[in-house]
Design a protein around this motif. Structure first.
Motif, PDB file in Angstrom:
ATOM      1  N   GLY A   1      29.184  14.703  66.682  1.00 51.66           N
ATOM      2  CA  GLY A   1      29.485  14.560  68.107  1.00 51.66           C
ATOM      3  C   GLY A   1      29.415  15.867  68.867  1.00 51.66           C
ATOM      4  N   GLY A   2      29.099  16.947  68.173  1.00 49.87           N
ATOM      5  CA  GLY A   2      29.018  18.266  68.800  1.00 49.87           C
ATOM      6  C   GLY A   2      27.751  18.963  68.407  1.00 49.87           C
ATOM      7  N   GLY A   3      27.824  20.272  68.380  1.00 56.86           N
ATOM      8  CA  GLY A   3      26.661  21.057  68.018  1.00 56.86           C
ATOM      9  C   GLY A   3      26.967  22.531  68.014  1.00 56.86           C
ATOM     10  N   VAL A   4      25.953  23.318  67.716  1.00 58.30           N
ATOM     11  CA  VAL A   4      26.075  24.770  67.659  1.00 58.30           C
ATOM     12  C   VAL A   4      24.883  25.385  68.388  1.00 58.30           C
ATOM     13  CG1 VAL A   4      26.161  26.789  66.140  1.00 58.30           C
ATOM     14  CG2 VAL A   4      27.315  24.674  65.458  1.00 58.30           C
TER      15      VAL A   4
ATOM     16  N   VAL B   1      19.723  24.958  70.385  1.00 53.51           N
ATOM     17  CA  VAL B   1      21.000  24.300  70.159  1.00 53.51           C
ATOM     18  C   VAL B   1      20.730  23.114  69.236  1.00 53.51           C
ATOM     19  CG1 VAL B   1      20.801  22.957  72.315  1.00 53.51           C
ATOM     20  CG2 VAL B   1      23.019  23.184  71.221  1.00 53.51           C
ATOM     21  N   VAL B   2      21.513  23.021  68.162  1.00 54.84           N
ATOM     22  CA  VAL B   2      21.368  21.933  67.197  1.00 54.84           C
ATOM     23  C   VAL B   2      22.595  21.042  67.335  1.00 54.84           C
ATOM     24  CG1 VAL B   2      21.152  21.298  64.764  1.00 54.84           C
ATOM     25  CG2 VAL B   2      20.017  23.354  65.621  1.00 54.84           C
ATOM     26  N   THR B   3      22.363  19.735  67.452  1.00 51.06           N
ATOM     27  CA  THR B   3      23.445  18.780  67.623  1.00 51.06           C
ATOM     28  C   THR B   3      23.436  17.748  66.494  1.00 51.06           C
ATOM     29  OG1 THR B   3      22.155  17.246  68.990  1.00 51.06           O
ATOM     30  CG2 THR B   3      23.318  19.029  70.138  1.00 51.06           C
ATOM     31  N   GLN B   4      24.576  17.065  66.344  1.00 51.76           N
ATOM     32  CA  GLN B   4      24.682  15.959  65.400  1.00 51.76           C
ATOM     33  C   GLN B   4      25.333  14.793  66.151  1.00 51.76           C
ATOM     34  OE1 GLN B   4      26.226  14.869  60.922  1.00 51.76           O
ATOM     35  NE2 GLN B   4      26.960  16.767  61.767  1.00 51.76           N
ATOM     36  N   PRO B   5      24.524  14.048  66.928  1.00 51.32           N
ATOM     37  CA  PRO B   5      25.077  12.970  67.755  1.00 51.32           C
ATOM     38  C   PRO B   5      25.718  11.852  66.923  1.00 51.32           C
ATOM     39  CG  PRO B   5      22.711  13.239  68.156  1.00 51.32           C
ATOM     40  CD  PRO B   5      23.094  14.220  67.115  1.00 51.32           C
ATOM     41  N   GLN B   6      25.150  11.548  65.776  1.00 50.90           N
ATOM     42  CA  GLN B   6      25.662  10.527  64.853  1.00 50.90           C
ATOM     43  C   GLN B   6      25.720  11.166  63.469  1.00 50.90           C
ATOM     44  OE1 GLN B   6      26.597   7.420  65.899  1.00 50.90           O
ATOM     45  NE2 GLN B   6      26.037   8.065  67.963  1.00 50.90           N
TER      46      GLN B   6
ATOM     47  N   LYS C   1      26.293  26.995  76.420  1.00 54.54           N
ATOM     48  CA  LYS C   1      27.311  27.644  75.599  1.00 54.54           C
ATOM     49  C   LYS C   1      28.147  26.686  74.771  1.00 54.54           C
ATOM     50  CE  LYS C   1      26.727  31.896  77.001  1.00 54.54           C
ATOM     51  NZ  LYS C   1      26.048  32.841  76.202  1.00 54.54           N
ATOM     52  N   ASP C   2      28.346  25.467  75.240  1.00 54.75           N
ATOM     53  CA  ASP C   2      29.311  24.587  74.602  1.00 54.75           C
ATOM     54  C   ASP C   2      28.679  23.238  74.300  1.00 54.75           C
ATOM     55  OD1 ASP C   2      32.019  23.773  73.825  1.00 54.75           O
ATOM     56  OD2 ASP C   2      31.964  22.514  75.612  1.00 54.75           O
ATOM     57  N   VAL C   3      29.010  22.688  73.134  1.00 61.94           N
ATOM     58  CA  VAL C   3      28.579  21.344  72.764  1.00 61.94           C
ATOM     59  C   VAL C   3      29.806  20.634  72.198  1.00 61.94           C
ATOM     60  CG1 VAL C   3      26.954  19.932  71.473  1.00 61.94           C
ATOM     61  CG2 VAL C   3      26.317  22.263  72.104  1.00 61.94           C
ATOM     62  N   SER C   4      30.259  19.603  72.894  1.00 60.43           N
ATOM     63  CA  SER C   4      31.381  18.815  72.381  1.00 60.43           C
ATOM     64  C   SER C   4      31.394  17.457  73.061  1.00 60.43           C
ATOM     65  CB  SER C   4      32.715  19.537  72.605  1.00 60.43           C
ATOM     66  OG  SER C   4      32.973  19.713  73.972  1.00 60.43           O
ATOM     67  N   GLY C   5      31.956  16.488  72.349  1.00 67.44           N
ATOM     68  CA  GLY C   5      32.050  15.142  72.912  1.00 67.44           C
ATOM     69  C   GLY C   5      30.712  14.556  73.305  1.00 67.44           C
ATOM     70  N   GLY C   6      29.645  14.927  72.602  1.00 70.51           N
ATOM     71  CA  GLY C   6      28.321  14.393  72.903  1.00 70.51           C
ATOM     72  C   GLY C   6      27.651  15.020  74.110  1.00 70.51           C
TER      73      GLY C   6
ATOM     74  N   PHE D   1      24.186  18.002  79.582  1.00 65.61           N
ATOM     75  CA  PHE D   1      23.065  17.315  78.962  1.00 65.61           C
ATOM     76  C   PHE D   1      23.574  16.450  77.825  1.00 65.61           C
ATOM     77  CE2 PHE D   1      21.686  21.337  80.695  1.00 65.61           C
ATOM     78  CZ  PHE D   1      20.523  21.028  81.380  1.00 65.61           C
ATOM     79  N   ASP D   2      22.908  15.319  77.599  1.00 67.82           N
ATOM     80  CA  ASP D   2      23.235  14.430  76.490  1.00 67.82           C
ATOM     81  C   ASP D   2      22.833  15.106  75.179  1.00 67.82           C
ATOM     82  OD1 ASP D   2      22.440  12.268  74.454  1.00 67.82           O
ATOM     83  OD2 ASP D   2      23.546  11.115  75.974  1.00 67.82           O
ATOM     84  N   ALA D   3      23.776  15.202  74.240  1.00 66.61           N
ATOM     85  CA  ALA D   3      23.515  15.886  72.972  1.00 66.61           C
ATOM     86  C   ALA D   3      22.543  15.129  72.075  1.00 66.61           C
ATOM     87  CB  ALA D   3      24.829  16.138  72.227  1.00 66.61           C
ATOM     88  N   ALA D   4      22.321  13.845  72.343  1.00 71.21           N
ATOM     89  CA  ALA D   4      21.390  13.053  71.531  1.00 71.21           C
ATOM     90  C   ALA D   4      19.959  13.111  72.057  1.00 71.21           C
ATOM     91  CB  ALA D   4      21.849  11.599  71.467  1.00 71.21           C
ATOM     92  N   THR D   5      19.808  13.278  73.377  1.00 72.70           N
ATOM     93  CA  THR D   5      18.472  13.211  73.976  1.00 72.70           C
ATOM     94  C   THR D   5      18.060  14.478  74.731  1.00 72.70           C
ATOM     95  OG1 THR D   5      19.270  12.302  76.068  1.00 72.70           O
ATOM     96  CG2 THR D   5      18.718  10.720  74.290  1.00 72.70           C
ATOM     97  N   GLY D   6      19.026  15.313  75.100  1.00 78.30           N
ATOM     98  CA  GLY D   6      18.742  16.482  75.914  1.00 78.30           C
ATOM     99  C   GLY D   6      18.613  16.160  77.392  1.00 78.30           C
ATOM    100  N   SER D   7      18.758  14.889  77.769  1.00 78.30           N
ATOM    101  CA  SER D   7      18.627  14.475  79.171  1.00 78.30           C
ATOM    102  C   SER D   7      19.804  14.971  80.002  1.00 78.30           C
ATOM    103  CB  SER D   7      18.559  12.956  79.268  1.00 78.30           C
ATOM    104  OG  SER D   7      17.415  12.478  78.608  1.00 78.30           O
TER     105      SER D   7
END
Length: 149
Positions: free
Chosen positions: A67-70, A78-83, A102-107, A118-124
């Motif tokens: 649900g976040g990323g780095v 930026v690398v995310t793990q949406p699921q 700078k921040d990735v949390s809660g998708g 931006f949506d962490a799953a699509t970048g939109s």
């Protein structure tokens, strides 16, 4: 200096100032533009065993929270793990004015400059002044390693 020479000198300075201002405005508009391909980044991960070893290992899968990323500043990614077990990668440069997210949390991926999200799953884009998605970056996941392709 005669009045004619002073007038010519003033016009010359005005021309230079106008040209510099126009160049600055063009640079600013270019920075605000972002990409025009509209790619949402849904195909950013190669499946393990696909034959491609990829490039530099940038993280272990355990380093990317669900649900976040780095954000990897040096690689501008930026690398995310949406699921669980699903990894995505995007450019870490905001499409609004090129600031680093700078921040990735809660998708949600957040840019601190003007609060674009931006949506962490699509970048939109999901909010703020950014209207273009974060460009997808290609990664490979092999075992517990994430490689930048």
């Amino acid at each position: 200096m005669s009045a004619t020479q002073e007038h010519r000198s003033l016009l010359g300075r005005r021309t230079v100032v106008a040209a510099v201002g126009a160049a600055g405005a063009a640079a600013a508009l270019t920075a605000c533009g972002g990409g025009s391909d509209g790619s949402g980044g849904s195909d950013t991960v190669e499946q393990p065993g696909s034959g491609s070893k990829g490039g530099e290992v940038i993280a272990a899968t355990a380093d990317i929270p669900e649900g976040g990323g780095v954000v990897f500043a040096a690689q501008k990614v930026v690398v995310t793990q949406p699921q669980p077990g699903e990894f995505k990668a995007f450019s870490s440069l905001c499409t609004h004015q090129g600031c680093a997210v700078k921040d990735v949390s809660g998708g949600t991926i957040t840019c601190p400059c003007h609060n674009s999200t931006f949506d962490a799953a699509t970048g939109s884009p999901t909010g703020g002044p950014a209207t273009q998605p974060l460009p997808a970056r290609e990664i490979t996941v092999e075992g517990d390693s994430i490689r930048l392709a």
